[in-house]
Design a protein around this motif. Sequence first.
Motif, PDB file in Angstrom:
ATOM      1  N   ALA A  54      -3.754   9.939   2.518  1.00 30.65           N
ATOM      2  CA  ALA A  54      -3.343   9.153   1.356  1.00 30.65           C
ATOM      3  C   ALA A  54      -2.014   8.446   1.611  1.00 30.65           C
ATOM      4  CB  ALA A  54      -3.232  10.051   0.128  1.00 30.65           C
ATOM      5  N   ASP A  57      -2.676   5.487   3.918  1.00 29.76           N
ATOM      6  CA  ASP A  57      -3.303   4.401   3.163  1.00 29.76           C
ATOM      7  C   ASP A  57      -2.277   3.654   2.333  1.00 29.76           C
ATOM      8  OD1 ASP A  57      -5.794   4.907   4.194  1.00 29.76           O
ATOM      9  OD2 ASP A  57      -6.509   6.031   2.433  1.00 29.76           O
ATOM     10  N   GLN A  58      -1.384   4.383   1.691  1.00 26.26           N
ATOM     11  CA  GLN A  58      -0.348   3.748   0.868  1.00 26.26           C
ATOM     12  C   GLN A  58       0.574   2.886   1.716  1.00 26.26           C
ATOM     13  OE1 GLN A  58      -0.152   3.699  -2.403  1.00 26.26           O
ATOM     14  NE2 GLN A  58       1.667   2.437  -2.360  1.00 26.26           N
ATOM     15  N   LYS A  61      -1.256  -0.307   2.655  1.00 29.92           N
ATOM     16  CA  LYS A  61      -1.310  -1.241   1.534  1.00 29.92           C
ATOM     17  C   LYS A  61       0.036  -1.934   1.333  1.00 29.92           C
ATOM     18  CE  LYS A  61      -4.860   1.253  -0.997  1.00 29.92           C
ATOM     19  NZ  LYS A  61      -5.128   2.125  -2.134  1.00 29.92           N
ATOM     20  N   GLU A  62       1.123  -1.164   1.415  1.00 23.91           N
ATOM     21  CA  GLU A  62       2.455  -1.732   1.221  1.00 23.91           C
ATOM     22  C   GLU A  62       2.803  -2.733   2.318  1.00 23.91           C
ATOM     23  OE1 GLU A  62       5.316   1.374   0.864  1.00 23.91           O
ATOM     24  OE2 GLU A  62       4.493   2.084  -1.035  1.00 23.91           O
TER      25      GLU A  62
END
Length: 105
Positions: A54, A57-58, A61-62
């Motif tokens: 997780a 993934d964050q 995305k950022e």
Amino acid sequence: MTEVHRYNLERWKILIQDKMNSDMNLDDWCRYKGVSKHAYYYWLKRVLEENLPAALDQLKKESQSPTLIDITPALDNTMNLTKNTSDNYVTAPSAIIRKNGLEIE
């Protein structure tokens, strides 16, 4: 994952956060909480393994989305000279950049 494992994982998330917020060294903290260092490291690894996908993934995305960075002038446009304790002049920062809890002057 069994219910017992899930329960222990959630319990250790709280304990690990408590350790991170503590000023105690690990030996003292473990003694105070009544847990072994072996158990602490075992569950730390499990918590990290569970949260790593997780977190990655964050970060992904950022890094893909454009981000505005707040740049705030520290003072006015003139160079601010102040004397330090050695009677040398030093300059104050012209800008401070803050993002995700990090600060650059």
